[in-house]
Design a protein around this motif. Structure first.
Motif: not given
Lengths: 71, 189
Positions: A17-23, A51-55
């Motif tokens: 979710r966007s919220k998780e990504l933002s965190e 973003i690339c690291q997280v995803l």
């Protein structure tokens, strides 16, 4: 805009979710939402990197170029 | 949010400086308003005191003045006009410093306020010279022919005011550009 943001597709693929990504990235959910809708003028390399690291993806997985009519 | 200063150290310094500057501006505005009010009241209740003040200000060697109702009123109006511009500058400065205190530094509103202050400071010198000249004319116009005067004088203070005013106007243009960059920066995440 010739640059298309496909972050929402990548988020769906990763079931995130966007919220998780933002965190995880450390930017506001509002900014994630603006990025998804393409309503930003630019993205910093460090934001893109996080973003690339997280995803676990490449920049090309969240950004693509589409030629505009007449260009 | 990015139009607000993010560096807490710089922000703290600007906030402190703006607080003091705002206080001084308020003091300046209050003194100017009280001075105008005081002389306005004297105009009504104690004209001899006003006449003494006018003589103290305008009587010089080789200059005689005639004070009557019209010349007194005109001299009063011509003397307070630059003070009214001064009050306008103080009020604009108070609003500008209040913005700085809230951390809103690179904004179009701050640039606009600084621009207004700059033009008012630059205008203060020529308006001061013009109205001083008109005040002398008003006080000598009822003199016998040959004793009427049109006195124009410019000092280095007026030149400083013009330069300072134009410098503020230039800084306002720079601040406007900075606000543009700040706004553009907001659209980059």
């Amino acid at each position: 805009m010739a640059i298309i943001v496909t972050l929402d597709i990548m988020l769906a693929k990763r079931k995130m979710r966007s919220k998780e990504l933002s965190e995880l990235v450390g930017i506001t959910e509002q900014n994630i939402s603006l990025l998804k809708s393409g309503k930003v003028k630019g993205i910093r390399f460090d934001t893109l990197e996080k973003i690339c690291q997280v995803l676990d993806c490449q920049p090309a997985d969240i950004l693509s170029y589409e030629a505009e009519d007449g260009s | 949010m990015s139009s607000e200063l993010k560096s807490s150290l710089s922000y703290g310094r600007i906030k402190n400086l703006a607080r003091y500057a705002c206080g001084f501006s308020m003091l300046g505005a209050a003194i100017s308003i009280l001075t105008i009010g005081y002389y306005a009241v004297l105009m009504i209740i104690d004209t001899p005191a006003i006449d003494d003040a006018i003589r103290e200000e305008f009587v010089e060697a080789g200059r005689t003045i005639t004070i009557n109702g019209v010349s007194r009123t005109l001299a009063f109006v011509f003397e307070i006009t630059p003070m009214l511009i001064g009050i306008y500058i103080f009020l604009q400065a108070i609003q500008l410093f209040r913005q700085y205190m809230r951390g809103k530094v690179f904004t179009f509103e701050a640039a606009s306020k600084l621009n207004k202050i700059g033009w008012a400071v630059a205008a203060l010198a020529p308006i001061g010279i013009l109205f001083e000249t008109l005040a002398v004319l008003a006080l000598t116009i009822y003199n016998p022919p040959g004793q009427r005067q049109l006195s124009i004088g410019i000092s280095e203070t007026e030149v400083y005011a013009i330069i300072l005013g134009l410098l503020l106007v230039t800084l306002a243009k720079i601040l406007h550009e900075a606000a543009n960059i700040s706004e553009e920066n907001q659209a980059i995440i």
